[in-house]
Structure formats: C-alpha cells, structure tokens
Design a protein around this motif. Structure first.
Motif, PDB file in Angstrom:
ATOM      1  N   GLU A  58     -15.349  -3.492 -12.790  1.00 27.62           N
ATOM      2  CA  GLU A  58     -15.735  -2.371 -13.647  1.00 27.62           C
ATOM      3  C   GLU A  58     -15.770  -1.066 -12.874  1.00 27.62           C
ATOM      4  N   ARG A  59     -15.929  -1.162 -11.544  1.00 29.25           N
ATOM      5  CA  ARG A  59     -15.950   0.034 -10.702  1.00 29.25           C
ATOM      6  C   ARG A  59     -14.605   0.322 -10.075  1.00 29.25           C
ATOM      7  N   CYS A  60     -13.862  -0.733  -9.729  1.00 31.07           N
ATOM      8  CA  CYS A  60     -12.704  -0.595  -8.851  1.00 31.07           C
ATOM      9  C   CYS A  60     -11.371  -0.900  -9.510  1.00 31.07           C
ATOM     10  N   PRO A  61     -10.346  -0.114  -9.155  1.00 30.27           N
ATOM     11  CA  PRO A  61      -8.974  -0.511  -9.465  1.00 30.27           C
ATOM     12  C   PRO A  61      -8.473  -1.466  -8.392  1.00 30.27           C
ATOM     13  N   GLN A  62      -7.352  -2.120  -8.642  1.00 23.91           N
ATOM     14  CA  GLN A  62      -6.767  -3.056  -7.688  1.00 23.91           C
ATOM     15  C   GLN A  62      -5.617  -2.383  -6.937  1.00 23.91           C
ATOM     16  N   ALA A  63      -5.638  -2.471  -5.619  1.00 29.41           N
ATOM     17  CA  ALA A  63      -4.555  -1.896  -4.819  1.00 29.41           C
ATOM     18  C   ALA A  63      -3.278  -2.722  -4.963  1.00 29.41           C
ATOM     19  N   LEU A  64      -2.142  -2.020  -4.969  1.00 31.80           N
ATOM     20  CA  LEU A  64      -0.819  -2.652  -4.929  1.00 31.80           C
ATOM     21  C   LEU A  64      -0.098  -2.109  -3.701  1.00 31.80           C
ATOM     22  N   PRO A  65      -0.324  -2.680  -2.515  1.00 33.26           N
ATOM     23  CA  PRO A  65       0.363  -2.184  -1.323  1.00 33.26           C
ATOM     24  C   PRO A  65       1.878  -2.301  -1.467  1.00 33.26           C
ATOM     25  N   LEU A  66       2.577  -1.264  -1.089  1.00 32.60           N
ATOM     26  CA  LEU A  66       4.027  -1.256  -1.215  1.00 32.60           C
ATOM     27  C   LEU A  66       4.659  -2.407  -0.436  1.00 32.60           C
ATOM     28  N   LEU A  67       3.997  -2.838   0.635  1.00 31.16           N
ATOM     29  CA  LEU A  67       4.514  -3.942   1.444  1.00 31.16           C
ATOM     30  C   LEU A  67       4.681  -5.224   0.643  1.00 31.16           C
ATOM     31  N   ASP A  68       3.912  -5.363  -0.432  1.00 35.50           N
ATOM     32  CA  ASP A  68       3.927  -6.594  -1.216  1.00 35.50           C
ATOM     33  C   ASP A  68       4.845  -6.519  -2.435  1.00 35.50           C
ATOM     34  N   MET A  69       5.613  -5.422  -2.558  1.00 33.14           N
ATOM     35  CA  MET A  69       6.494  -5.251  -3.704  1.00 33.14           C
ATOM     36  C   MET A  69       7.909  -4.917  -3.247  1.00 33.14           C
ATOM     37  N   SER A  70       8.891  -5.211  -4.107  1.00 33.96           N
ATOM     38  CA  SER A  70      10.279  -4.925  -3.740  1.00 33.96           C
ATOM     39  C   SER A  70      11.130  -4.434  -4.894  1.00 33.96           C
ATOM     40  N   SER A  71      10.562  -4.353  -6.112  1.00 37.94           N
ATOM     41  CA  SER A  71      11.365  -3.932  -7.250  1.00 37.94           C
ATOM     42  C   SER A  71      10.464  -3.428  -8.376  1.00 37.94           C
TER      43      SER A  71
END
Length: 349
Positions: free
Chosen positions: A239-252
């Motif tokens: 309820e307080r925090c968004p979730q990080a999406l580190p670029l290292l873990d994505m490719s498309s």
C-alpha cells in the motif's frame, strides 16, 4: 595423512610465507625437517591427495575454479604437492584462504572482496547494487527477507557451482552479500571470487535484520521522503510502495506489457525538457496536481509502469501515485529508462 599435513603447512608458513618466529631453535628446525620428510614419505604414493588436504584451496584448485591458484598439473591432471619442486604458484596457496573478515575490513588487499560495507553505507546504497544475495538459512529467510534479493542458503560452506541456477550470468554484476552477522557473507564472497565473480561486496556490521531496521528507521524519520527507495526495495509492492523493475531483469517490451491485462506506461519526465516519448505512453510529470488528475482518471483495473531517464524520477512518480490513493499494481523502471526501452516499443509496433 592429517598429522603430516599440519606439519607441512607449518613449514610452509614459516619458510614460504616468511612468518616470523623468534622462538624457533635449531633443534626445532631439525625436528620440523624430520617431520616434513616423514610427511612426504607417508604419502609418496598419493601426492595429489595430500595436496588437496593441506591446501586450503583443496580440490577447487583444479576442478571448480578454473585453476584459480594457477597450479601446474602433473601428467595425470592432478595437483602436485604445492611446495614440491615449485610446481604451484610461487607464493604458495591461494592467499584468500588465509584471510579473515577483519583483515579485509582493516587493510583490504587483492584477495579481499571488492568492498566491506558498513551499516551507514548500506543505508544509503542498498538499492544501488545490481543484486542483493542473502546467504542465511531457509528458516532465517522465512523469518524476514528483502523483496529484491536472491536466496542462496549454504553458499558460505559450499562451492559456488551449486548455485549457478540462481547466479549464472551475474559474474560481473555489482553484488551485495549479507547474512545474520557478517561471517557467512564473507565466506560466501570468497567462494564466489574463487569461481570468477569480480564485483562482490560484503555487509559486515550485522545482517539483514540490522539492514532492515536501519533503512526503515531512516525512511520513517523523514515523512516527506517516506518511503525511500531503499525501504521499498526491501518491502516490495504494498500500500506504500511500488515494485522496482530493474532494467537488468528485462529485455523486451513484452516483459513490461505482460505485467497485466491493461498496462499503462507512464512517462514522468517534463515534456518541455523531454519532448520525445514512447507512442504507447501517457505523460504525468511529478507535480501534485498532475498526479492527482491522472489518478482520478483511472478506472481501477490498470497496471501502471512509470519510467524516466534512469530510475530516480520514475520512483518519485510511482510513490506520488501511491500517495494519491492508487492501490492497484504499480511498477517503476529502475537502473535505466527511456533511452534503454524506446527501441523495444518501436520494434513491437
């Protein structure tokens, strides 16, 4: 074999490493020489086995670590006696195997982890590492752990090759290791360094409970900035925090658009400074009235993903959306942004 092995190691420490011993007498030297000859004689038929027993590198010297000790192997592909005929590294065994945590905190050196991280440093930099690796037991992990962390129980005592299902491809990544008090994290770091990992940092002033308590206290002491990015890296989406999406873990683009059935890309950069944007994205500069208007226009079934140039404003925008009452799925792209993902969406059109 263990008794003569100890004698050989003592001889090595005094003669090869040059450790001073003012109490050494001629009779003691002769006795040690006799024991050394006895040690070699006892194992003349099994020299490689003695090598692995007395060398702190053990079998790692020629099997799991790509010969990290730089030993010349014998005709059978085994390690010769490390101090015999100069066949192993001239300085003796791998230096890292003689290290203690305190050595690296006080003096450092080429065989130490990249850095020994204090509590003050981890409070500031926790999210900045590419990956955070928790080497505590399963029970300790289940009692509480960081959302953005990798669990490798037993890495302090076992060879690193048994954890490549979780760590493969991270050999050059900037990694923070922690446990409960620092000791296991240090041992795990040496295991990873032997295996070829190059950027290993060890938290030594306690363990995860200390990290969590200090980061939460630091965040909660500043109402304007609470929750901080470090706080949310530990807590995860809430309820307080968004979730990080580190670029290292994505490719498309598919990695982003598959997060929900109705994903909305939210560009939080000011249009005046950054006129170009991804066609599928909507603009929402991080201004209170703009954020409020944006949230009021949502229907409730969206999944939101904010981005900027490198992550800082993407987090601030996502946090502002939370503070305006949005409780649905909320992510932000971190450690990268528009320059990195724009081509993904052009290719997906």
């Amino acid at each position: 074999v263990s008794f003569p092995a100890i004698i050989v190691k003592q001889w090595y420490q005094r003669r090869v490493r040059g450790i001073p011993n003012e109490l050494t007498t001629l009779s003691e030297m002769l006795r040690n020489l006799l024991f050394f000859v006895l040690a070699v004689g006892l194992v003349v038929g099994d020299v490689p086995d003695l090598c692995t027993r007395i060398s702190p590198c053990g079998a790692d010297c020629y099997t799991t670590c790509d010969n990290q000790c730089q030993c010349d192997l014998n005709k059978k592909g085994k390690i010769p006696l490390p101090i015999y005929a100069g066949n192993c590294q001239r300085t003796g065994f791998c230096e890292a195997d003689f290290l203690h945590l305190e050595d690296c905190v006080e003096e450092g050196g080429p065989s130490c982890p990249t850095s020994m991280v204090s509590l003050d440093e981890v409070v500031q930099d926790y999210y900045k590492y590419d990956y955070r690796v928790d080497v505590r037991t399963v029970q300790e992990w289940e009692e509480g752990h960081g959302n953005m962390s990798i669990h490798t129980p037993g890495l302090a005592a076992n060879k690193a090759d048994g954890y490549m299902d979780k760590l493969a491809g991270l050999e050059d990544a900037n990694i923070l290791l922690y446990c409960r008090s620092g000791g296991r994290a240090f041992s795990a770091a040496l295991n990873l360094l032997r295996y070829g990992f190059s950027n290993i940092n060890v938290f030594y002033q306690g363990g995860f409970p200390n990290i969590q308590a200090a980061i939460f206290e630091h965040s909660e002491s500043n109402k304007k900035e609470h929750p901080t990015k470090n706080y949310c890296y530990i807590e995860g989406m809430s309820e307080r925090c968004p979730q990080a999406l580190p670029l290292l873990d994505m490719s498309s683009a598919a990695d982003i658009m598959s997060l929900g059935s109705k994903v909305i890309l939210v560009d939080v950069r000011p249009r005046k400074s950054f006129p170009e944007q991804i066609e599928q994205a909507v603009r929402m500069p991080v201004k209170k009235h703009r954020v409020k208007k944006f949230v009021e226009g949502l229907t409730g079934d969206e999944t939101l993903v904010t981005y900027c140039m490198e992550g800082t404003y993407a987090y601030m925008g996502a946090r502002a959306i939370r503070k305006q009452g949005w409780t649905g799925p909320l992510y932000y792209i971190d450690k990268g942004g528009y320059p990195d993902i724009k081509d993904w969406f052009m290719d997906s059109e």
